[in-house]
Scaffold this motif. Structure first.
Motif, PDB file in Angstrom:
ATOM      1  N   PRO A   1       0.803  -1.228   0.000  1.00 21.36           N
ATOM      2  CA  PRO A   1       0.000   0.000   0.000  1.00 21.36           C
ATOM      3  C   PRO A   1       0.836   1.278   0.000  1.00 21.36           C
ATOM      4  CG  PRO A   1      -0.108  -1.109   2.141  1.00 21.36           C
ATOM      5  CD  PRO A   1       0.625  -2.022   1.215  1.00 21.36           C
ATOM      6  N   TYR A   2       2.131   1.162   0.277  1.00 23.04           N
ATOM      7  CA  TYR A   2       2.985   2.349   0.305  1.00 23.04           C
ATOM      8  C   TYR A   2       3.712   2.571  -1.020  1.00 23.04           C
ATOM      9  CZ  TYR A   2       5.784  -1.501   2.253  1.00 23.04           C
ATOM     10  OH  TYR A   2       6.345  -2.721   2.502  1.00 23.04           O
ATOM     11  N   GLY A   3       3.198   1.980  -2.114  1.00 19.14           N
ATOM     12  CA  GLY A   3       3.647   2.349  -3.446  1.00 19.14           C
ATOM     13  C   GLY A   3       4.759   1.546  -4.077  1.00 19.14           C
ATOM     14  N   VAL A   4       5.068   0.378  -3.529  1.00 18.19           N
ATOM     15  CA  VAL A   4       6.091  -0.463  -4.140  1.00 18.19           C
ATOM     16  C   VAL A   4       5.552  -1.874  -4.332  1.00 18.19           C
ATOM     17  CG1 VAL A   4       8.002   0.853  -3.127  1.00 18.19           C
ATOM     18  CG2 VAL A   4       7.188  -1.227  -1.985  1.00 18.19           C
ATOM     19  N   ARG A   5       6.184  -2.607  -5.202  1.00 16.74           N
ATOM     20  CA  ARG A   5       5.986  -4.056  -5.323  1.00 16.74           C
ATOM     21  C   ARG A   5       7.272  -4.660  -4.782  1.00 16.74           C
ATOM     22  NH1 ARG A   5       2.715  -7.652  -7.469  1.00 16.74           N
ATOM     23  NH2 ARG A   5       3.511  -9.552  -8.423  1.00 16.74           N
ATOM     24  N   ASP A   6       7.151  -5.618  -3.861  1.00 23.16           N
ATOM     25  CA  ASP A   6       8.363  -6.187  -3.288  1.00 23.16           C
ATOM     26  C   ASP A   6       8.222  -7.656  -2.956  1.00 23.16           C
ATOM     27  OD1 ASP A   6       6.931  -6.210  -0.885  1.00 23.16           O
ATOM     28  OD2 ASP A   6       8.341  -4.964   0.200  1.00 23.16           O
ATOM     29  N   CYS A   7       9.368  -8.255  -2.649  1.00 25.73           N
ATOM     30  CA  CYS A   7       9.436  -9.646  -2.206  1.00 25.73           C
ATOM     31  C   CYS A   7      10.564  -9.729  -1.188  1.00 25.73           C
ATOM     32  CB  CYS A   7       9.687 -10.596  -3.387  1.00 25.73           C
ATOM     33  SG  CYS A   7      11.258 -10.354  -4.232  1.00 25.73           S
ATOM     34  N   ALA A   8      10.651 -10.859  -0.499  1.00 31.27           N
ATOM     35  CA  ALA A   8      11.678 -10.992   0.540  1.00 31.27           C
ATOM     36  C   ALA A   8      12.228 -12.412   0.581  1.00 31.27           C
ATOM     37  CB  ALA A   8      11.106 -10.609   1.906  1.00 31.27           C
ATOM     38  N   PHE A   9      13.512 -12.497   0.911  1.00 29.00           N
ATOM     39  CA  PHE A   9      14.240 -13.757   1.049  1.00 29.00           C
ATOM     40  C   PHE A   9      15.120 -13.686   2.280  1.00 29.00           C
ATOM     41  CE2 PHE A   9      13.373 -13.416  -3.440  1.00 29.00           C
ATOM     42  CZ  PHE A   9      13.143 -14.717  -3.844  1.00 29.00           C
ATOM     43  N   ARG A  10      15.660 -14.829   2.670  1.00 28.67           N
ATOM     44  CA  ARG A  10      16.732 -14.876   3.660  1.00 28.67           C
ATOM     45  C   ARG A  10      18.005 -15.299   2.931  1.00 28.67           C
ATOM     46  NH1 ARG A  10      15.052 -13.525   8.394  1.00 28.67           N
ATOM     47  NH2 ARG A  10      13.108 -14.285   9.262  1.00 28.67           N
ATOM     48  N   ASP A  11      19.124 -14.690   3.313  1.00 33.99           N
ATOM     49  CA  ASP A  11      20.403 -15.124   2.766  1.00 33.99           C
ATOM     50  C   ASP A  11      20.844 -16.387   3.513  1.00 33.99           C
ATOM     51  OD1 ASP A  11      21.617 -14.365   5.186  1.00 33.99           O
ATOM     52  OD2 ASP A  11      22.829 -12.782   4.289  1.00 33.99           O
ATOM     53  N   PRO A  12      21.948 -17.011   3.117  1.00 39.74           N
ATOM     54  CA  PRO A  12      22.359 -18.258   3.783  1.00 39.74           C
ATOM     55  C   PRO A  12      22.581 -18.134   5.289  1.00 39.74           C
ATOM     56  CG  PRO A  12      23.516 -18.031   1.711  1.00 39.74           C
ATOM     57  CD  PRO A  12      22.776 -16.734   1.946  1.00 39.74           C
ATOM     58  N   ALA A  13      22.876 -16.926   5.795  1.00 42.67           N
ATOM     59  CA  ALA A  13      23.078 -16.740   7.234  1.00 42.67           C
ATOM     60  C   ALA A  13      21.781 -16.429   7.969  1.00 42.67           C
ATOM     61  CB  ALA A  13      24.080 -15.610   7.477  1.00 42.67           C
ATOM     62  N   GLY A  14      20.688 -16.183   7.246  1.00 42.71           N
ATOM     63  CA  GLY A  14      19.406 -15.893   7.876  1.00 42.71           C
ATOM     64  C   GLY A  14      18.986 -14.437   7.824  1.00 42.71           C
ATOM     65  N   ASN A  15      19.812 -13.546   7.258  1.00 42.60           N
ATOM     66  CA  ASN A  15      19.457 -12.133   7.163  1.00 42.60           C
ATOM     67  C   ASN A  15      18.327 -11.924   6.158  1.00 42.60           C
ATOM     68  OD1 ASN A  15      21.724 -10.905   8.777  1.00 42.60           O
ATOM     69  ND2 ASN A  15      22.907 -12.004   7.243  1.00 42.60           N
ATOM     70  N   MET A  16      17.406 -11.022   6.479  1.00 42.31           N
ATOM     71  CA  MET A  16      16.324 -10.724   5.566  1.00 42.31           C
ATOM     72  C   MET A  16      16.785  -9.749   4.492  1.00 42.31           C
ATOM     73  SD  MET A  16      12.474  -9.233   6.026  1.00 42.31           S
ATOM     74  CE  MET A  16      13.033  -7.633   6.533  1.00 42.31           C
ATOM     75  N   LEU A  17      16.472 -10.091   3.248  1.00 45.43           N
ATOM     76  CA  LEU A  17      16.756  -9.227   2.112  1.00 45.43           C
ATOM     77  C   LEU A  17      15.445  -8.970   1.390  1.00 45.43           C
ATOM     78  CD1 LEU A  17      19.849 -11.101   0.661  1.00 45.43           C
ATOM     79  CD2 LEU A  17      19.816  -9.293   2.384  1.00 45.43           C
ATOM     80  N   ARG A  18      15.145  -7.698   1.163  1.00 38.30           N
ATOM     81  CA  ARG A  18      13.947  -7.331   0.417  1.00 38.30           C
ATOM     82  C   ARG A  18      14.374  -6.777  -0.939  1.00 38.30           C
ATOM     83  NH1 ARG A  18       9.775  -7.995   3.600  1.00 38.30           N
ATOM     84  NH2 ARG A  18       8.281  -7.075   2.181  1.00 38.30           N
ATOM     85  N   PHE A  19      13.554  -7.016  -1.937  1.00 36.27           N
ATOM     86  CA  PHE A  19      13.788  -6.518  -3.280  1.00 36.27           C
ATOM     87  C   PHE A  19      12.533  -5.751  -3.679  1.00 36.27           C
ATOM     88  CE2 PHE A  19      16.434 -10.086  -2.552  1.00 36.27           C
ATOM     89  CZ  PHE A  19      17.640  -9.738  -3.130  1.00 36.27           C
ATOM     90  N   THR A  20      12.712  -4.510  -4.079  1.00 32.60           N
ATOM     91  CA  THR A  20      11.576  -3.616  -4.273  1.00 32.60           C
ATOM     92  C   THR A  20      11.694  -2.853  -5.585  1.00 32.60           C
ATOM     93  OG1 THR A  20      10.319  -1.843  -3.217  1.00 32.60           O
ATOM     94  CG2 THR A  20      12.686  -1.767  -2.942  1.00 32.60           C
ATOM     95  N   GLN A  21      10.548  -2.494  -6.125  1.00 30.54           N
ATOM     96  CA  GLN A  21      10.504  -1.602  -7.275  1.00 30.54           C
ATOM     97  C   GLN A  21       9.261  -0.736  -7.120  1.00 30.54           C
ATOM     98  OE1 GLN A  21       9.531  -4.759 -10.393  1.00 30.54           O
ATOM     99  NE2 GLN A  21       8.628  -2.949 -11.323  1.00 30.54           N
ATOM    100  N   PRO A  22       9.309   0.501  -7.624  1.00 27.08           N
ATOM    101  CA  PRO A  22       8.108   1.339  -7.565  1.00 27.08           C
ATOM    102  C   PRO A  22       6.978   0.675  -8.346  1.00 27.08           C
ATOM    103  CG  PRO A  22      10.026   2.643  -8.182  1.00 27.08           C
ATOM    104  CD  PRO A  22      10.441   1.202  -8.214  1.00 27.08           C
ATOM    105  N   ARG A  23       5.771   0.784  -7.806  1.00 29.05           N
ATOM    106  CA  ARG A  23       4.619   0.233  -8.519  1.00 29.05           C
ATOM    107  C   ARG A  23       4.348   1.042  -9.771  1.00 29.05           C
ATOM    108  NH1 ARG A  23       0.057  -1.042  -4.260  1.00 29.05           N
ATOM    109  NH2 ARG A  23       0.052   1.205  -4.308  1.00 29.05           N
ATOM    110  N   LYS A  24       3.973   0.343 -10.796  1.00 29.47           N
ATOM    111  CA  LYS A  24       3.627   1.007 -12.045  1.00 29.47           C
ATOM    112  C   LYS A  24       2.232   1.585 -11.932  1.00 29.47           C
ATOM    113  CE  LYS A  24       6.577  -2.178 -14.425  1.00 29.47           C
ATOM    114  NZ  LYS A  24       6.656  -3.437 -15.092  1.00 29.47           N
ATOM    115  N   SER A  25       2.082   2.793 -12.422  1.00 32.60           N
ATOM    116  CA  SER A  25       0.783   3.467 -12.328  1.00 32.60           C
ATOM    117  C   SER A  25      -0.178   2.972 -13.384  1.00 32.60           C
ATOM    118  CB  SER A  25       0.949   4.979 -12.506  1.00 32.60           C
ATOM    119  OG  SER A  25       1.831   5.461 -11.522  1.00 32.60           O
TER     120      SER A  25
END
Length: 138
Positions: free
Chosen positions: A114-138
């Protein structure tokens, strides 16, 4: 006066596994690999951002830390509670599919936020959270 981000730090418990992920799966370049007092620091970064680096560091980068402190940090890392990074991408869905196909640990499939992005999330091999985001297309 100019202030720019230069480095951010991510704790990893196995630098070789981290390199296989950050270099081979994400496509970041290795900029430095340094050992000091039995510890290792590796810097990686996007070729498109030569002045920004991610430092892959030991969970407790302090040679004088007590065994109890080291154990506490290892437990926090294993739970994924230490750090996270948000990457921007021009195609979050393609990024998601590439990482999933490489066996990355999926936390969240791509969704429109709802805050204007499309995103997804993964954990790296050590367990850290990594998010990948892009602005939503209008």
């Amino acid at each position: 006066m100019t202030i720019n981000l230069s480095q951010c730090f991510i704790a990893v418990d196995d630098h070789d596994k981290a390199l296989a992920f950050y270099r081979d799966v994400l496509g970041l370049e290795v900029r430095n690999d340094v050992g000091f007092e039995g510890m290792r620091w590796v810097t990686v970064g996007s070729p498109e951002q030569p002045d920004v680096e991610i430092v892959l560091e030991p969970p407790l980068a302090d040679p004088g830390a007590s065994p109890a402190d080291r154990q506490a940090m290892a437990e926090l890392l294993a739970k994924g509670l230490l750090r996270g990074v948000i990457f921007s991408t021009d195609d979050v869905d393609a990024t998601f599919e590439r990482l999933r196909a490489a066996g990355a640990d999926v936390l969240q499939e791509p969704i429109d936020q709802p805050y204007g992005v499309r995103d997804c999330a993964f954990r790296d091999p050590a367990g850290n959270m990594l998010r990948f985001t892009q602005p939503r297309k209008s």
